[in-house]
Design a protein around this motif. Structure first.
Motif, PDB file in Angstrom:
ATOM      1  N   CYS A 163      -8.944  -6.382  -4.777  1.00  0.00           N
ATOM      2  CA  CYS A 163      -9.631  -5.273  -5.455  1.00  0.00           C
ATOM      3  C   CYS A 163     -10.136  -5.670  -6.834  1.00  0.00           C
ATOM      4  O   CYS A 163     -11.218  -5.237  -7.253  1.00  0.00           O
ATOM      5  CB  CYS A 163      -8.715  -4.054  -5.531  1.00  0.00           C
TER       6      CYS A 163
ATOM      7  N   GLN B  70      -7.111  -0.745  -7.153  1.00  0.00           N
ATOM      8  CA  GLN B  70      -7.583  -0.213  -5.876  1.00  0.00           C
ATOM      9  C   GLN B  70      -8.311   1.118  -6.085  1.00  0.00           C
ATOM     10  O   GLN B  70      -9.358   1.363  -5.477  1.00  0.00           O
ATOM     11  CB  GLN B  70      -6.434  -0.038  -4.882  1.00  0.00           C
ATOM     12  N   ALA B  71      -7.742   1.966  -6.954  1.00  0.00           N
ATOM     13  CA  ALA B  71      -8.402   3.247  -7.247  1.00  0.00           C
ATOM     14  C   ALA B  71      -9.786   3.000  -7.849  1.00  0.00           C
ATOM     15  O   ALA B  71     -10.770   3.675  -7.497  1.00  0.00           O
ATOM     16  CB  ALA B  71      -7.541   4.070  -8.198  1.00  0.00           C
TER      17      ALA B  71
ATOM     18  N   ASN C 256       0.818  -1.211   0.000  1.00  0.00           N
ATOM     19  CA  ASN C 256       0.000   0.000   0.000  1.00  0.00           C
ATOM     20  C   ASN C 256       0.856   1.267   0.000  1.00  0.00           C
ATOM     21  O   ASN C 256       0.311   2.375   0.006  1.00  0.00           O
ATOM     22  CB  ASN C 256      -0.942  -0.007   1.204  1.00  0.00           C
TER      23      ASN C 256
ATOM     24  N   TYR D  95       2.338   2.049  -2.509  1.00  0.00           N
ATOM     25  CA  TYR D  95       2.254   2.457  -3.909  1.00  0.00           C
ATOM     26  C   TYR D  95       0.800   2.478  -4.356  1.00  0.00           C
ATOM     27  O   TYR D  95      -0.045   1.825  -3.764  1.00  0.00           O
ATOM     28  CB  TYR D  95       3.083   1.498  -4.789  1.00  0.00           C
ATOM     29  N   TYR D  96       0.526   3.218  -5.399  1.00  0.00           N
ATOM     30  CA  TYR D  96      -0.813   3.259  -5.994  1.00  0.00           C
ATOM     31  C   TYR D  96      -1.019   2.068  -6.918  1.00  0.00           C
ATOM     32  O   TYR D  96      -0.065   1.592  -7.538  1.00  0.00           O
ATOM     33  CB  TYR D  96      -0.990   4.531  -6.832  1.00  0.00           C
ATOM     34  N   THR D  97      -2.267   1.571  -7.015  1.00  0.00           N
ATOM     35  CA  THR D  97      -2.592   0.621  -8.082  1.00  0.00           C
ATOM     36  C   THR D  97      -3.912   1.050  -8.716  1.00  0.00           C
ATOM     37  O   THR D  97      -4.771   1.634  -8.047  1.00  0.00           O
ATOM     38  CB  THR D  97      -2.763  -0.840  -7.571  1.00  0.00           C
ATOM     39  N   GLU D  98      -4.044   0.721  -9.990  1.00  0.00           N
ATOM     40  CA  GLU D  98      -5.265   1.093 -10.706  1.00  0.00           C
ATOM     41  C   GLU D  98      -6.481   0.362 -10.138  1.00  0.00           C
ATOM     42  O   GLU D  98      -7.551   0.950  -9.951  1.00  0.00           O
ATOM     43  CB  GLU D  98      -5.116   0.794 -12.204  1.00  0.00           C
TER      44      GLU D  98
END
Ligand code: PLP
Length: 398
Positions: free
Chosen positions: A288, A83-84, A76, A78-81
């Motif tokens: 996700c 999850q967004a 977490n 880092y960003y992931t598509e």
């Protein structure tokens, strides 16, 4: 391992915390499960309100497989598509403003309690009291078992954290008497699940909300079982005309992949700062991706409308059984595909008998048969259920 080996190994190796039934499940398809002998069961439990799109639902299987081959997990940090996307979809369906993903219902409630405590104690360090209901169920971690208003879940696990109080569910006067300016939050299920499928009166939650506003108390609604469209609306509380400050989800959210979530309105958006909460696994790409497939299915398969229509039919058919077997069934209640049948005796023998007949149901609170099937079932599956119950129930009348 053959079926007997599996059961024997489990008995030797696993903590005996579950009163398991003597079948070994192997695979599923739609609303059906199959055991290691190939016997078919109609699944009216759905992993306890988890498999909301049924078993082996192709878009869910595909989403999980594709994500697994891409990236199962990353931190977490880092960003992931995915999850967004999951957070955005969940916001759109729920009408809430902020999302956090955990791994289970208990963890979602833990996070909700932390969020409420942080918000309230910033105003007044003594504003810590959490009031929940008797016969509630909120999880098995130390804080959530404390919030669970059932003594049997507390025994042997003390000292329990301070600041938790209980009131009878549905009794606004009892709640009013407990609330003070030291009350941080009221935590309630919109419909009590594990406690026996208890639906509050039409005005109860509205009165609770009014009380919360009067004393500057947060309202946390645990929708872990009743949410995700099961009662015909995304959240069960929407049928009672209220808006909580925090809502928790888990069970059906990723169709069987472990996940939990708490959501809040903008009022609490600035409560948590970097470092205040976290999770290694929570909201990881695999979970996700699964949640995205389930949230999409709720819309494309019109699961909420189906829960309403088929749930109404289920309630009608079960009510006929009550007229047929009045000495065995005292009450039939539910909303959508969350239905309870109150018996005059413990239900475990009936559950076992149904298993023999190829039907998986569950008994909760000792005497309540609970029906929480996949939201994809049809009236034909209700007819199949009723056929088995008509076969089984008469043999359990004293
Ligand atoms: C199942 C349940 C929980 C706990 O969820 P876990 O995933 O088992 O931790 C909490 N609240 C309600 C209403 C539930 O039904």
């Amino acid at each position: 391992m053959n079926t007997t080996d599996i059961i024997n190994h489990d008995k030797q190796d696993y903590f005996p915390v579950f009163a398991r039934y003597d079948i070994v499940l192997d695979h599923g398809e739609g609303p059906y499960l199959y055991d290691t002998n190939g016997k078919q069961y109609l699944d009216y439990l759905a992993g306890i309100a988890v498999n909301i799109v049924g078993h082996n639902y192709p878009p869910l299987v595909k989403a999980i497989a594709e994500q697994a081959s891409k990236m199962i997990h990353c931190s977490n940090l880092y960003y992931t598509e995915v999850q967004a996307q999951a957070a955005a979809k969940l916001k759109a369906l729920s009408g809430m403003d902020k999302v956090f993903f955990a791994n289970s219902g208990a963890e979602a409630n833990e996070g909700a309690i932390k969020l409420a405590r942080k918000y309230a104690t910033a105003k007044d360090p003594e504003k810590i009291q959490i009031i929940s209901a008797l016969h509630s169920f909120h999880g098995r971690t130390i804080a959530t078992l404390t919030a669970t208003g059932q003594e049997k879940y507390h025994q042997g696990f003390g000292p329990l954290p301070a600041g938790f109080d209980y009131v009878p569910y549905g009794d606004i006067n009892a709640l009013t008497a407990k609330v003070t300016d030291k009350t941080c939050a009221i935590l309630l299920e919109a419909i009590q699940g594990e406690g026996g499928v208890h639906i509050p009166s039409a005005n109860y939650l509205k009165e609770v909300k009014t009380l919360c506003e009067k004393y500057d108390v947060l309202l946390i609604i645990d929708e872990i079982q009743a949410g995700m469209g099961r009662t015909g609306t995304f959240f069960a509380y929407q049928q009672f005309g209220i808006q909580p400050d925090i809502v928790t989800l888990a069970k059906g959210l990723a169709g069987g992949v472990p996940i939990g979530a708490f959501l809040s309105t903008n009022k609490l958006a600035h409560t948590f700062k970097a470092g205040d909460h976290g999770s290694t696994f929570g909201g990881n790409p695999l979970a996700c991706a699964a949640a995205n497939a389930v949230l999409t299915a709720i819309e494309t398969e019109q699961l909420m409308a189906n829960a309403t229509t088929v749930g109404k039919y289920l309630l009608e058919q079960l009510s006929h059984l009550k007229t047929q077997y009045p000495t065995l069934i005292t009450d039939v209640r539910g909303k959508g595909l969350m239905v309870g049948v109150e018996l005059t005796k413990p239900g475990r023998d009936i559950v076992n008998h149904c298993l023999q007949k190829g039907l998986i149901i569950n008994c909760t609170a000792n005497t309540v048969l609970r029906f929480v099937p996949p939201l994809t079932i049809t009236k034909e599956h209700v007819d199949q259920l009723i056929t088995v119950l008509n076969d089984v129930l008469p043999t359990h009348i004293d």
